[in-house]
Design an enzyme around this catalytic site. Structure first.
Site, PDB file in Angstrom:
ATOM      1  CG  HIS A  63      35.058  21.965 -46.588  1.00  0.00           C
ATOM      2  ND1 HIS A  63      34.528  20.775 -46.147  1.00  0.00           N
ATOM      3  CD2 HIS A  63      33.999  22.789 -46.772  1.00  0.00           C
ATOM      4  CE1 HIS A  63      33.216  20.885 -46.052  1.00  0.00           C
ATOM      5  NE2 HIS A  63      32.868  22.117 -46.440  1.00  0.00           N
ATOM      6  CG  HIS A  65      30.205  24.771 -49.957  1.00  0.00           C
ATOM      7  ND1 HIS A  65      29.261  23.767 -50.024  1.00  0.00           N
ATOM      8  CD2 HIS A  65      30.895  24.559 -48.805  1.00  0.00           C
ATOM      9  CE1 HIS A  65      29.362  22.996 -48.954  1.00  0.00           C
ATOM     10  NE2 HIS A  65      30.350  23.457 -48.192  1.00  0.00           N
ATOM     11  CD  GLN A 158      23.341  22.737 -48.327  1.00  0.00           C
ATOM     12  OE1 GLN A 158      24.326  23.364 -48.695  1.00  0.00           O
ATOM     13  NE2 GLN A 158      23.176  22.354 -47.075  1.00  0.00           N
ATOM     14  CG  HIS A 216      29.147  19.229 -45.273  1.00  0.00           C
ATOM     15  ND1 HIS A 216      29.727  18.922 -46.470  1.00  0.00           N
ATOM     16  CD2 HIS A 216      29.201  20.583 -45.147  1.00  0.00           C
ATOM     17  CE1 HIS A 216      30.115  20.044 -47.059  1.00  0.00           C
ATOM     18  NE2 HIS A 216      29.819  21.072 -46.284  1.00  0.00           N
ATOM     19  CD  GLU A 219      28.629  23.207 -41.010  1.00  0.00           C
ATOM     20  OE1 GLU A 219      28.229  22.597 -42.021  1.00  0.00           O
ATOM     21  OE2 GLU A 219      29.115  24.353 -41.042  1.00  0.00           O
ATOM     22  CG  ASP A 315      32.195  25.725 -45.127  1.00  0.00           C
ATOM     23  OD1 ASP A 315      32.018  24.922 -46.058  1.00  0.00           O
ATOM     24  OD2 ASP A 315      31.395  25.855 -44.191  1.00  0.00           O
ATOM     25  CD1 TRP A 321      25.053  28.289 -44.493  1.00  0.00           C
ATOM     26  CD2 TRP A 321      25.596  28.416 -46.658  1.00  0.00           C
ATOM     27  NE1 TRP A 321      24.183  27.492 -45.195  1.00  0.00           N
ATOM     28  CE2 TRP A 321      24.489  27.546 -46.525  1.00  0.00           C
ATOM     29  CE3 TRP A 321      26.115  28.640 -47.935  1.00  0.00           C
ATOM     30  CZ2 TRP A 321      23.889  26.910 -47.614  1.00  0.00           C
ATOM     31  CZ3 TRP A 321      25.518  28.014 -49.013  1.00  0.00           C
ATOM     32  CH2 TRP A 321      24.420  27.164 -48.853  1.00  0.00           C
TER      33      TRP A 321
HETATM   34 FE   FE2 Z   1      30.894  22.965 -46.055  1.00  0.00          FE
END
Ligand code: FE2
Length: 434
Positions: A63, A65, A158, A216, A219, A315, A321
């Site tokens: 996982h 991005h 997203q 997702h 979360e 992630d 993030w």
């Molecule tokens: Fe994610």
């Protein structure tokens, strides 16, 4: 006529999901493993004697991005540290995305990962923009790296599948362009009803285009975010469980036990895969709490005890993030052990398996994964004696072999003591720095 091997690894401890074996030699020819035995009589052009170090299947990053990797601070830093400020910053940054920008950052990140033993990656690509630039950039990267790393691309809405009038159509276009996996974000849809509807639509698309699913899911620290039960229900009804992944599920941390235990019973009726991302979720979650502050990482230990397939991911690497990270999967495992309190030896070993065999199961690449005669020669050598040692010391990855080729090697650092001599003798006796 059989050809001599091009590469032989000699005397490495071959890891299995349940423990190490005795030392073996491994022969590689034409990209595949051709022999494994305690002592192979033949010789090869390249021979590496690894002297009892661990030989493992490569790490699986299940996982990440890659479209946002290496953009931390662009156009501004995430000062609140929350998921939602991250989404706002990314919304600004993605206005300036170009295909080359995405592709170059993705390949640079993949190279960094491969140097640290990662040879299988699942990356999400934001498909909320009209141009689908992030997706196209990652599909181009997938093709460019295929000779040395396997990349799966998830079409990830997203801003929500129903967060904008074009989003659903963009998801379908992403399927047609060749995304490997259908993604989703039900807890960020405008209403709970939209969230439920989005999951049903994701399953329809996955069946229509014959794709995997990775959502997702929940979360957020909101204990009322309960889309995992919807995902489980769809998995039970369609029988697609092993092709479906629930990523993050951080609200599961906050569910009351009466509900959590009921849910676990439902989960046992599925073969759902779970992915926890402990590095980022220990920093993102609990931001609205004063004290006590929740850890917010999903119930990794309990899901593992239940027999569910759990894997671990980064992630993010240096993005809006999560501004840290290098791609080292041993960092991820280390954090999981701490946050999920999995310090028993079977638990430590299980956490290592979550970035290797379990990740391969999540990505459904098991037929080509693992160190067996006839399989593609994808393997790594760690400067470590076992899993615990590898994790504790974040062991150097000595050699990375991808599709039969040595693509990276790293020499472990050798610190030189320059202080009092009597201290040196203590080090020599204890082997502390060895
Ligand atoms: Fe994610």
């Amino acid at each position: 006529m059989t050809h001599p091997p091009t590469l032989i690894l000699r005397q490495g401890q071959l890891l299995s999901p349940t423990g190490p074996s005795d030392c073996v030699d491994i022969a590689i020819e034409a990209g595949r493993i051709t022999a494994i035995a305690p002592h192979l009589p033949q010789s090869a052009e390249v021979e590496l004697n690894v002297q009892g170090q661990v030989i493992s299947p490569p790490f699986v990053e299940s996982h990440i991005h890659l479209d946002s990797a290496m953009t931390a601070g662009e156009p501004r830093w995430n000062q609140s540290g929350t998921l939602f400020e991250g989404i706002e910053i990314w919304r600004e940054r993605k206005q300036s995305l170009t295909l080359e920008d995405v592709k170059e950052r993705a390949i640079a990140t993949l190279k960094q990962q491969a140097m640290q033993g990662v040879l299988f990656v699942r990356s999400h690509a934001d498909v909320s923009e009209q141009t689908l630039t992030a997706l196209k950039g990652l599909l181009a990267a997938r093709d460019a790296v295929k000779d040395w790393i396997t990349l799966q691309v998830v079409a990830f809405p997203q801003d929500g599948l129903y967060g904008g009038p074009q989003n659903e159509a963009l998801m379908e276009e992403a399927m047609r362009l060749g995304a490997d996996v259908v993604g989703g974000i039900p807890h960020y849809e405008l209403t709970r009803e939209d969230g439920v509807r989005s999951i049903h639509r994701i399953f329809e698309l996955a069946e229509q285009y014959d794709r995997l699913i990775d959502v997702h899911c929940d979360e957020i620290d909101d204990e009322q975010s309960r889309f995992l039960e919807v995902l489980a229900a769809c998995a039970i009804r369609t029988g697609m469980g092993s092709r479906v992944t629930a990523s993050h599920t951080t609200a599961f941390h906050s569910y009351n036990n009466a509900y959590a235990f009921k849910l676990m019973g439902f989960l046992q009726r599925t073969s759902l895969n779970f992915i926890a991302n402990p590095l980022i979720n220990i920093t993102l979650q609990g931001r609205a709490d004063t004290y006590p502050k929740r850890r917010g990482v999903t119930r990794v230990k309990e899901l593992w005890q239940l027999g569910q397939n759990v894997s671990l991911g980064h992630d993010c690497i240096q993005d809006p993030w999560y501004s840290l990270g290098t791609g080292n999967m041993l960092d991820v495992v280390n954090m999981a052990i701490h946050v999920c309190q999995m310090t028993g030896i079977p638990e430590i070993d299980a956490c290592y398996n979550m970035v290797t065999w379990n990740g391969a199961k999540t990505l459904q690449v098991e037929p080509e994964y693992g160190i067996e005669v006839g399989k593609p020669a994808n393997l790594i050598v760690l400067d470590a004696s076992d899993r615990y040692d590898a994790i504790r010391r974040r062991a150097t990855i000595r050699y990375v072999i991808s599709q039969g080729k040595l693509i990276a090697q790293t020499t472990p650092p050798t610190p030189q003591w320059q202080g009092p001599e009597e201290v040196q003798s203590v080090f020599d006796q204890t082997g502390l720095l060895v």
